[in-house]
Scaffold this motif. Structure first.
Motif, PDB file in Angstrom:
ATOM      1  N   LEU A 245      12.762   6.433   1.406  1.00  0.00           N
ATOM      2  CA  LEU A 245      13.200   5.763   2.585  1.00  0.00           C
ATOM      3  C   LEU A 245      11.801   5.778   2.868  1.00  0.00           C
ATOM      4  CD1 LEU A 245      15.336   5.339   4.680  1.00  0.00           C
ATOM      5  CD2 LEU A 245      15.328   7.630   5.072  1.00  0.00           C
ATOM      6  N   THR A 246      10.923   6.158   3.220  1.00  0.00           N
ATOM      7  CA  THR A 246      10.001   6.025   3.649  1.00  0.00           C
ATOM      8  C   THR A 246       8.958   4.506   3.164  1.00  0.00           C
ATOM      9  OG1 THR A 246       9.102   8.276   4.088  1.00  0.00           O
ATOM     10  CG2 THR A 246       7.394   6.528   4.999  1.00  0.00           C
ATOM     11  N   ALA A 247       9.058   4.896   2.075  1.00  0.00           N
ATOM     12  CA  ALA A 247       8.390   3.739   1.212  1.00  0.00           C
ATOM     13  C   ALA A 247       9.148   2.366   1.319  1.00  0.00           C
ATOM     14  CB  ALA A 247       8.708   4.093  -0.851  1.00  0.00           C
ATOM     15  N   ALA A 248      10.446   2.368   1.446  1.00  0.00           N
ATOM     16  CA  ALA A 248      10.975   1.282   1.889  1.00  0.00           C
ATOM     17  C   ALA A 248      11.349   0.862   2.959  1.00  0.00           C
ATOM     18  CB  ALA A 248      12.841   1.359   1.848  1.00  0.00           C
ATOM     19  N   ALA A 249      10.822   1.548   4.337  1.00  0.00           N
ATOM     20  CA  ALA A 249      10.644   1.228   5.581  1.00  0.00           C
ATOM     21  C   ALA A 249       9.748   0.728   5.869  1.00  0.00           C
ATOM     22  CB  ALA A 249      10.691   2.633   6.099  1.00  0.00           C
ATOM     23  N   PHE A 250       8.215   0.914   4.687  1.00  0.00           N
ATOM     24  CA  PHE A 250       7.045   0.653   5.473  1.00  0.00           C
ATOM     25  C   PHE A 250       7.199  -1.105   4.462  1.00  0.00           C
ATOM     26  CE2 PHE A 250       4.904   4.628   5.877  1.00  0.00           C
ATOM     27  CZ  PHE A 250       4.383   3.822   7.052  1.00  0.00           C
ATOM     28  N   THR A 251       7.364  -1.383   3.468  1.00  0.00           N
ATOM     29  CA  THR A 251       7.713  -2.773   2.458  1.00  0.00           C
ATOM     30  C   THR A 251       8.270  -3.535   3.546  1.00  0.00           C
ATOM     31  OG1 THR A 251       8.239  -0.754   0.849  1.00  0.00           O
ATOM     32  CG2 THR A 251       8.470  -3.047  -0.190  1.00  0.00           C
ATOM     33  N   GLU A 252       9.702  -3.349   4.457  1.00  0.00           N
ATOM     34  CA  GLU A 252      10.097  -4.218   4.777  1.00  0.00           C
ATOM     35  C   GLU A 252       8.803  -5.054   6.164  1.00  0.00           C
ATOM     36  OE1 GLU A 252      13.449  -5.392   6.443  1.00  0.00           O
ATOM     37  OE2 GLU A 252      13.024  -4.070   3.739  1.00  0.00           O
ATOM     38  N   THR A 253       7.203  -4.292   6.183  1.00  0.00           N
ATOM     39  CA  THR A 253       6.434  -4.899   7.075  1.00  0.00           C
ATOM     40  C   THR A 253       6.239  -6.109   6.176  1.00  0.00           C
ATOM     41  OG1 THR A 253       6.794  -3.610   8.964  1.00  0.00           O
ATOM     42  CG2 THR A 253       4.853  -5.172   8.393  1.00  0.00           C
ATOM     43  N   SER A 254       5.318  -5.267   4.967  1.00  0.00           N
ATOM     44  CA  SER A 254       4.749  -6.269   4.095  1.00  0.00           C
ATOM     45  C   SER A 254       4.677  -5.615   2.581  1.00  0.00           C
ATOM     46  CB  SER A 254       3.612  -5.786   4.283  1.00  0.00           C
ATOM     47  OG  SER A 254       2.137  -6.067   3.322  1.00  0.00           O
ATOM     48  N   PHE A 255       4.546  -5.907   1.830  1.00  0.00           N
ATOM     49  CA  PHE A 255       4.783  -5.562  -0.058  1.00  0.00           C
ATOM     50  C   PHE A 255       3.766  -4.732  -0.436  1.00  0.00           C
ATOM     51  CE2 PHE A 255       2.827  -9.590  -1.163  1.00  0.00           C
ATOM     52  CZ  PHE A 255       2.325  -9.059  -2.001  1.00  0.00           C
ATOM     53  N   ILE A 256       2.804  -4.815  -0.140  1.00  0.00           N
ATOM     54  CA  ILE A 256       1.443  -4.259  -0.266  1.00  0.00           C
ATOM     55  C   ILE A 256       1.221  -3.294   0.220  1.00  0.00           C
ATOM     56  CG2 ILE A 256       0.270  -4.829   2.148  1.00  0.00           C
ATOM     57  CD1 ILE A 256      -0.896  -4.890  -1.896  1.00  0.00           C
ATOM     58  N   PHE A 257       2.130  -2.703   1.514  1.00  0.00           N
ATOM     59  CA  PHE A 257       1.760  -1.426   1.371  1.00  0.00           C
ATOM     60  C   PHE A 257       2.856  -0.437   0.590  1.00  0.00           C
ATOM     61  CE2 PHE A 257       1.847  -2.650   6.736  1.00  0.00           C
ATOM     62  CZ  PHE A 257       0.487  -2.695   6.284  1.00  0.00           C
ATOM     63  N   GLU A 258       3.754  -0.906  -0.095  1.00  0.00           N
ATOM     64  CA  GLU A 258       4.319  -0.269  -1.211  1.00  0.00           C
ATOM     65  C   GLU A 258       2.952   0.869  -1.819  1.00  0.00           C
ATOM     66  OE1 GLU A 258       8.407   0.177  -4.202  1.00  0.00           O
ATOM     67  OE2 GLU A 258       7.385  -1.556  -3.512  1.00  0.00           O
ATOM     68  N   TYR A 259       1.936  -0.339  -2.595  1.00  0.00           N
ATOM     69  CA  TYR A 259       1.072   0.571  -3.219  1.00  0.00           C
ATOM     70  C   TYR A 259       0.143   1.199  -2.527  1.00  0.00           C
ATOM     71  CZ  TYR A 259       2.613  -3.286  -6.521  1.00  0.00           C
ATOM     72  OH  TYR A 259       4.059  -4.413  -6.806  1.00  0.00           O
ATOM     73  N   PHE A 260      -0.002   1.153  -1.067  1.00  0.00           N
ATOM     74  CA  PHE A 260      -0.824   2.149  -0.900  1.00  0.00           C
ATOM     75  C   PHE A 260      -0.461   3.141   0.212  1.00  0.00           C
ATOM     76  CE2 PHE A 260      -2.990  -2.631   1.250  1.00  0.00           C
ATOM     77  CZ  PHE A 260      -4.351  -2.300   0.150  1.00  0.00           C
TER      78      PHE A 260
END
Length: 363
Positions: A245-260
């Protein structure tokens, strides 16, 4: 989430009490190592008050539950969530969590066999970097959606005081908040007292003051930022849970956040495993005695549980972890309420000595 914030604030008081007691009643071993935590202050302080048997029962009960919690919350849960994040981020096929578990177990064995200096060295490097990375991402998300922050806070407070979406209204929200806040900052659980007991200080109260910051930073600040990110993203629909859930939320802003975020989660999971291996070890040696063979047996079992955690479902892991930590807190909090006068006396003594000049003020 409102319940998490409220419980995080109250948790500051319990953390202060338990960490002060942890330092005051710790054992300083002949080889220079330190053993401390609720096992020791429950048995020693209760004995001072003429209730040795009660203190011993509480201490043994706490130690047993700490070992279970170390295998669950501090081990299997961390491996489970790290594996889930890796699978989601890199699109791997599920069902191969045991491979992640073996890798984690090998790395973990390399650290925990080194003992506390090695544990302290690893966590002191991983945690600051991980926290900075995570908070930095959250700040970017919140700044880029600053116009939605007010509405997100409104949802948090509505959920806390009306129980929207939580069965049981306010009490239901508070219970959920207590569970998640406890899992987050471990206030009242007693695990923090084990770690803080190893500090080099002769003043127990000073360590209590240091520990006050932990629930505030961890739960009130970081967890609130996470909740705001999730609410702003619109992903809080119940379809996802945990780290996904947290990963999906961050990815809504930028896909690169998923890797970070994947990097942050793996580092957090590993540093938590390392820390909890020490908590469980101190409970294990309290029950079975100090010694190289005794410690090696525990460390071997602990590493094996990493593989178990990455191979089973999230629901089973979180239920076991919650139950173990709740059981720990029962034994510990009973002791904290009874031993509060000791902490108050310690605080009054410290303040008096500071005011008299016996202890220099920090500048």
């Amino acid at each position: 989430m409102g319940g998490v914030i409220v419980c995080g604030l109250f948790g500051m008081a319990s953390k202060f009490t338990e960490c002060t007691l942890g330092v005051k009643y710790r054992n300083e071993n002949a080889d220079g190592t330190v053993s401390g935590g609720p096992m020791y202050y429950l048995s020693k302080a209760f004995k001072e008050k003429g209730h040795a048997k009660t203190g011993k029962i509480l201490a043994v009960g706490f130690a047993i539950m700490t070992i279970f919690a170390a295998f669950g919350a501090g081990n299997m849960f961390q491996g489970n969530q790290a594996n889930a994040m890796i699978v989601q981020t890199f699109g791997l096929a599920p069902g191969y969590g045991w491979i992640t578990g073996i890798i984690f177990a090998i790395l973990l064995a390399g650290v925990i066999i080194g003992g506390m200096p090695s544990i302290g060295s690893v966590t002191s490097k991983l945690v600051p970097f991980m926290a900075t990375l995570y908070v930095g991402m959250a700040v970017i998300v919140l700044v880029s959606h600053y116009d939605q922050i007010g509405a997100a806070f409104e949802q948090i407070f509505i959920g806390a005081f009306t129980g929207a979406g939580v069965a049981g209204g306010f009490i239901g929200a508070l219970i959920q908040g207590l569970k998640r806040a406890t899992f987050s900052n471990e206030a009242g659980v007693g695990s923090a007292a084990i770690a803080h007991s190893a500090v080099k200080t002769k003043e127990p109260i000073t360590e209590g003051f240091v520990s006050l910051l932990e629930p505030f930073i961890d739960t009130v600040v970081i967890c609130t930022m996470t909740a705001l990110v999730i609410i702003i993203s619109g992903m809080n629909t119940g379809a996802l849970s945990g780290v996904t859930l947290t990963a999906a939320a961050f990815t809504e802003t930028s896909f690169i956040f998923e890797y970070f975020l994947a990097l942050a989660v793996v580092m957090f999971a590993f540093s938590t495993m390392v820390s909890w291996s020490y908590y469980g070890l101190k409970a294990w040696t309290y029950l079975f005695g100090e010694g190289a063979t005794t410690e090696l047996v525990y460390k071997g079992i602990f590493c094996l549980f990493v593989i178990v955690g990455t191979s089973i479902s999230f629901g089973a892991v979180i239920d076991f972890s919650d139950a173990a930590m709740f059981s720990m807190s029962i034994f510990n909090i009973i002791g904290l309420y009874y031993l509060m006068p000791i902490v108050k006396k310690e605080l009054n003594s410290f303040v008096a000595r500071v005011n008299s000049g016996e202890i220099k003020r920090y500048k």
